[in-house]
Each structure stands twice: as structure tokens, then as C-alpha cells.
Design an enzyme around this catalytic site. Sequence first.
Site, short mmCIF file in Angstrom:
data_model
loop_
_atom_site.label_atom_id
_atom_site.label_comp_id
_atom_site.label_asym_id
_atom_site.label_seq_id
_atom_site.Cartn_x
_atom_site.Cartn_y
_atom_site.Cartn_z
N LEU A 59 0.81 -1.22 0.00
CA LEU A 59 0.00 0.00 0.00
C LEU A 59 0.84 1.26 0.00
CD1 LEU A 59 -2.84 -1.10 2.47
CD2 LEU A 59 -2.65 -1.45 0.01
N LYS A 60 2.14 1.14 0.19
CA LYS A 60 3.10 2.26 0.08
C LYS A 60 2.60 3.52 0.80
CE LYS A 60 5.30 0.73 -4.20
NZ LYS A 60 4.42 -0.39 -4.64
N PRO A 105 2.79 12.01 9.98
CA PRO A 105 2.96 10.91 10.92
C PRO A 105 1.67 10.44 11.59
CG PRO A 105 4.77 12.44 11.16
CD PRO A 105 3.81 13.08 10.19
N THR A 147 11.76 2.37 -8.50
CA THR A 147 12.70 2.03 -9.59
C THR A 147 12.35 2.73 -10.90
OG1 THR A 147 11.43 0.01 -9.86
CG2 THR A 147 13.54 -0.20 -8.74
N GLY A 155 4.96 -12.03 -10.30
CA GLY A 155 3.59 -11.94 -10.77
C GLY A 155 3.36 -12.76 -12.02
N ARG A 156 3.56 -12.11 -13.17
CA ARG A 156 3.17 -12.71 -14.45
C ARG A 156 3.79 -14.07 -14.76
NH1 ARG A 156 4.25 -7.08 -17.21
NH2 ARG A 156 5.73 -7.15 -15.47
O1 C5P Z 1 4.59 -9.59 -13.11
P1 C5P Z 1 5.85 -9.24 -12.40
O2 C5P Z 1 6.62 -10.43 -11.88
O3 C5P Z 1 6.73 -8.28 -13.17
O4 C5P Z 1 5.33 -8.47 -11.11
C1 C5P Z 1 6.19 -7.90 -10.18
C2 C5P Z 1 5.42 -7.23 -9.06
O5 C5P Z 1 6.33 -6.46 -8.29
C3 C5P Z 1 4.33 -6.27 -9.52
O6 C5P Z 1 3.29 -6.29 -8.52
C4 C5P Z 1 5.03 -4.93 -9.53
O7 C5P Z 1 4.15 -3.85 -9.32
C5 C5P Z 1 5.97 -5.08 -8.35
N1 C5P Z 1 7.15 -4.21 -8.41
C6 C5P Z 1 8.06 -4.24 -9.45
N2 C5P Z 1 9.16 -3.43 -9.45
C7 C5P Z 1 9.36 -2.59 -8.44
C8 C5P Z 1 8.45 -2.54 -7.38
C9 C5P Z 1 7.34 -3.38 -7.39
O8 C5P Z 1 7.90 -5.01 -10.39
N3 C5P Z 1 10.42 -1.83 -8.44
#
Ligand code: C5P
Length: 234
Positions: A65-66, A71, A119, A209-210
Site C-alpha cells: 500500500l506504500k 505521521p 525504480t 507476478g506474471r
Molecule cells: O509480473 P511481475 O513479476 O513483473 O510483477 C512484479 C510485481 O512487483 C508487480 O506487482 C510490480 O508492481 C511489483 N514491483 C516491481 N518493481 C518494483 C516494485 C514493485 O515489479 N520496483
Amino acid sequence: MAKIEARDRLIVALDLPDVKAAEAMVERLGDSVSFYKIGLELVYGGGLPLASRLVKSGKQVFLDLKFHDIPNTVARATAQVADLGCTFLTVHAFPQTMKAARGALGASPLKLLAVTVMTSYDDADLKEAGYALGAADLVGRRAQQAKDAGVHGLILSAEEVASMRASLGPAMLLVTPGIRPAGGDVGDQKRVMTPARAIQAGADHLVIGRPVTQAADPKAAADAIVAEIAGALA
Ligand code: C5P
């Protein structure tokens, strides 16, 4: 450092359009996956009740949720999340934000992960936003501030894991996205690492994820990743 089982090191990102699709994926993955990440998209589409259901069914949940606010607001929001039974929550790595969230955990087992520098930001983006430091220096500074604030871990790219493990020591949880099994489709991730290499570099958990959710056979894909992690730990 506590021993983490190979299966619990894989966190599958439920980047799916709605709760129905997410629940169908969880059902399909069954016992192969023990840990799920719910992010901003899903949380606004019924993701919090889903998180509670997952926790009740014995899964671990990472709420991405970043948080970043004054504060008082961060503390109150963190206290709400702390009651849900989730395992990880992300906050931005600003000292005030991290200290407020840390102070609001009480006796909850919820662990905080700090996002050092997104990133998607490079040095030019940071300069434009008024920062004096470049991305690499800012990541290092905020990582130290996270440790000082008592934050439990960091989200970072796989390439940063080895140097951060060396500078922050064994207790800091290092959680990394951007992971692709060897030969897998890279998609929009530019700098990727295989599960085995990321674990060998010192990562505690991998957010994937994917490569799992869009695989022809998600359960087999998850099993293969867990086996690769187990191999790297052996
Ligand atoms: O599908 P994939 O493996 O690329 O998903 C990576 C997950 O990590 C996603 O939920 C993405 O939003 C998250 N994420 C990322 N890079 C970051 C921070 C978070 O891919 N620097």
C-alpha cells in the site's frame, strides 16, 4: 536469521483486475503458493476483505500500500492494517513515515517493508523533484534510515540485494521483484534476475507476478520456482 522455507519465499503478486479473478487464481494455485501480494489496484476493488479471507485460510499476505502521509495519519492507518493479520506492509522510506508506522504496530506481528526509491525514478527524475542525491546514493541513505527506524525490511531490485545484504547485515528482510525464471518472458521488466541467483545474492523473498499468473499452468510454474529456490538454498 530465521530459516524461511522455500515455499514461503515465493510471494505471488495478485495483479489481477478484480477479486473474482484473484480468488480463482488462489484456488488454482492451491497448496503450491503460501504467500500473496495485494497492491493498489486490487485493494480498491475488494482487496482488503480478500486479504482477511486469505489470512483466515492460512495464507500469508503482503499489502503493498506504500503509505506516505503526515505521521499521525500514517500511524492511524498502520494501526488499522495491523489488525488484519497480514505479514508485510510497505511504506515509503521517509524517516517520519517509517518511525510513525513502526510506532503504531504495537504487539502486531505485521512487518514493515520500506520502499527506498521507486525504480521508475532515475537521477534526472530525482533532480527534477528537487533532490540533491542521485538514485544509488539515496537508496543507500534511506536503507540505513530504515534500519535506524526499526523497519523490518526493504523492497529493492535484485541487483541491489548483494550490496545491501553486506551493508545492512543478516537481520534486514530483503524482498525483491523483477524476477524471471531462466528463459522466461521478461515483459516490461528491464533488469531481471533468476530466482536462484536472487536467493544466492541474499534475498529473503521474491515477488513474482506474471511468470506465475499468466503461465499456461500457474501451479506448475509456481512449483518450478519453489524447486529452484529450494535448490539455491541447498
Ligand atoms: O509480473 P511481475 O513479476 O513483473 O510483477 C512484479 C510485481 O512487483 C508487480 O506487482 C510490480 O508492481 C511489483 N514491483 C516491481 N518493481 C518494483 C516494485 C514493485 O515489479 N520496483
